[in-house]
Write a protein that holds these residues in place. Structure first.
Motif, PDB file in Angstrom:
ATOM      1  N   ASP A 129      -0.784  -4.870  14.451  1.00 33.16           N
ATOM      2  CA  ASP A 129      -0.989  -6.297  14.724  1.00 33.16           C
ATOM      3  C   ASP A 129      -0.590  -7.150  13.532  1.00 33.16           C
ATOM      4  N   ILE A 130      -0.953  -6.688  12.336  1.00 31.41           N
ATOM      5  CA  ILE A 130      -0.709  -7.453  11.110  1.00 31.41           C
ATOM      6  C   ILE A 130       0.059  -6.564  10.144  1.00 31.41           C
ATOM      7  N   VAL A 131       1.181  -7.061   9.659  1.00 30.12           N
ATOM      8  CA  VAL A 131       2.012  -6.320   8.708  1.00 30.12           C
ATOM      9  C   VAL A 131       2.004  -7.061   7.375  1.00 30.12           C
ATOM     10  N   ILE A 132       1.695  -6.346   6.310  1.00 29.60           N
ATOM     11  CA  ILE A 132       1.684  -6.896   4.948  1.00 29.60           C
ATOM     12  C   ILE A 132       2.699  -6.096   4.148  1.00 29.60           C
ATOM     13  N   GLY A 133       3.688  -6.759   3.543  1.00 31.26           N
ATOM     14  CA  GLY A 133       4.699  -5.958   2.874  1.00 31.26           C
ATOM     15  C   GLY A 133       5.540  -6.719   1.877  1.00 31.26           C
ATOM     16  N   THR A 134       6.328  -5.937   1.131  1.00 34.72           N
ATOM     17  CA  THR A 134       7.340  -6.477   0.234  1.00 34.72           C
ATOM     18  C   THR A 134       8.654  -6.611   1.015  1.00 34.72           C
ATOM     19  N   PRO A 135       9.501  -7.561   0.657  1.00 35.58           N
ATOM     20  CA  PRO A 135      10.704  -7.808   1.462  1.00 35.58           C
ATOM     21  C   PRO A 135      11.638  -6.609   1.588  1.00 35.58           C
ATOM     22  N   GLY A 136      11.844  -5.841   0.504  1.00 35.17           N
ATOM     23  CA  GLY A 136      12.828  -4.762   0.539  1.00 35.17           C
ATOM     24  C   GLY A 136      12.557  -3.713   1.596  1.00 35.17           C
ATOM     25  N   ARG A 137      11.355  -3.146   1.609  1.00 36.60           N
ATOM     26  CA  ARG A 137      11.009  -2.095   2.582  1.00 36.60           C
ATOM     27  C   ARG A 137      10.959  -2.665   3.997  1.00 36.60           C
ATOM     28  N   LEU A 138      10.505  -3.896   4.160  1.00 37.64           N
ATOM     29  CA  LEU A 138      10.455  -4.509   5.491  1.00 37.64           C
ATOM     30  C   LEU A 138      11.855  -4.660   6.079  1.00 37.64           C
TER      31      LEU A 138
END
Length: 452
Positions: A129-138
């Motif tokens: 439901d909620i994704v928290i991440g750094t731009p590169g891996r996303l």
């Protein structure tokens, strides 16, 4: 303002109570009424003042108010996206989200580099439901079509100014252009500093954002005691040892500008019975997380770090921050000393200005809008009889032997080759004919040029 005064769902209030929160901080009191009403917000406040809780409370409230996109039994698709510049900040936000949203029933997934590539990929495939991440891996998973951003209802960008500093803007724009139109989602942006570049980004990808700035006269936290020592480069370490012994620092963060200096300082402190470890950008992610956990649990008294650890980390009980090297960027000074005196606690920030660091003092004081108190160290504060660390093992020497010691060449049968026979006496040694350059003589080349 208290959280109970806001119209929050019962599940969110339970999480807030479980986290031990009661009254809103200034940034929460000013942004929550706006964000809960559905408006886009660009919020600025000091580090450690509760920005993370502000956007998480809004996010949970919004998602609970609308039916889930997976009500038909399909896998949950990402409904909210939180972007952060560093892995440590992603981990911290996920931890806070799991605590505040423990009664909401959402599937929360952290995505960042350096660890669990297939595990994170499968978790996205299984639905979140909620994704928290750094731009590169996303972006990596996005290009593989592991997940889709077409159903995002809320976007949160944390530490937006750091995104600019770390060169994430092209990646950030790549992600934002694959979201639903900005007027079909809610957008929140939070940072300790909102400069002109960040506001241009907000106007480009947000829906008429409300700018909220909670900035007191001092850019730094009020409960941080700041001290500056002028010292030569050769006397920095003797003074550091004296300060560590005098201050009785229970939990200390030491900041340096380079990984090489961090490793050198680690060797010297460990040799003098001050156990410490280093975290920097190129340390393995699992190792970095283990070191941080040891520091948080109190098993490690001193943590040496580059600026990768100066943003977004909430570590309770950091009594001292020492700038062994003054930062070249004035904003980094604010974020470094913000690791102490968090959530109303008190702390002390000590800076050592050597011949190079003295050039950064003026910019730092102009940015924080006040002078840093200068103290002059007495002679007895310097520890000169410290132990020198053992040298790190030198690289393996080449096995190539000196020219005079090389064994003589041998023929196919294994016998030493004989030297070439000298010419008979009176007879000159024949010289190899000199190789002519292509193109003939100068005269010939000139004729060719004229012909052409």
């Amino acid at each position: 303002m208290k959280f109970s005064d806001l119209s929050l769902p019962a599940q969110v209030l339970q999480g807030i109570h479980q986290a031990g929160f009661n009254a809103c901080t200034p940034i929460q009191a000013q942004t929550l009424p706006l964000s809960l009403s559905g408006k886009d917000v660009a919020g600025q406040a000091q580090t450690g003042t509760g920005k993370t809780a502000a956007f998480l409370i809004t996010l949970f409230t919004k998602l609970l108010a609308s039916p889930s996109a997976a009500a038909d039994g399909s896998l949950p698709r990402p409904r909210a996206l939180i972007l952060a510049p560093t892995r440590e900040l992603v981990v911290q936000i996920e931890k806070d989200a799991q605590l505040l949203g423990s009664h909401c029933g959402f599937n929360i997934q952290a995505i960042y580099g350096g660890i669990d590539y297939m595990k994170q990929k499968n978790a996205l495939k299984d639905g979140a439901d909620i994704v928290i991440g750094t731009p590169g891996r996303l972006i990596d998973y996005l290009k593989q079509k592991v997940y889709s951003l077409k159903h995002i209802e809320m976007l949160v960008i944390d530490e937006a100014d750091r995104m600019f500093d770390m060169g994430f803007i092209p990646d950030l724009r790549y992600i934002l252009r694959r979201l639903p139109p900005f007027d079909q989602r809610q957008n929140l942006m939070f940072s300790a500093t909102l400069n002109q570049r960040v506001m241009e980004l907000s106007y480009e990808f947000m829906n008429v954002p409300q700018k909220v700035s909670v900035t007191p006269e001092k850019m730094t936290a009020e409960r941080v005691e700041q001290v500056l020592y002028h010292v030569s480069n050769k006397e920095k370490f003797p003074l550091l040892l004296g300060l560590l012994r005098r201050e009785g620092m229970a939990r200390t963060m030491l900041f340096v500008n380079t990984k090489r200096e961090a490793e050198r300082l680690q060797d010297r402190l460990n040799a003098n019975e001050f156990p410490c470890r280093v975290i920097s950008g190129d340390v393995d992610q699992r190792k970095r997380m283990n070191i941080l956990e040891q520091f948080k649990r109190g098993e490690l008294a001193i943590l040496i770090a580059t600026d990768v650890a100066s943003r977004g980390l909430h570590i309770d009980g950091v009594s001292h921050v020492i700038n062994y090297d003054l930062p070249q960027d004035a904003e980094d000074y604010v974020h470094r000393i913000g690791r102490t005196a968090r959530a109303g606690a008190e702390g002390k920030a000590i800076s050592l200005a050597d011949e190079d660091g003295a050039f950064y003092i003026e910019a730092i004081e102009e940015y924080i809008r006040h002078k840093v108190a200068v103290e002059w160290a007495e002679d007895d504060l310097f520890i000169h009889d410290y132990k020198r660390p053992k040298h790190r093992p030198a690289p393996v020497a080449s096995t190539k032997q000196p020219r005079g010691q090389r064994p003589k060449a041998k023929d196919q049968k294994g016998a030493p080759r004989k030297a070439a026979a000298a010419p008979p006496e009176g007879e000159k040694k024949k010289r190899r004919p000199r190789r002519k350059k292509p193109g003939g003589s100068v005269a010939t080349r000139e004729e060719n040029v004229k012909t052409d």
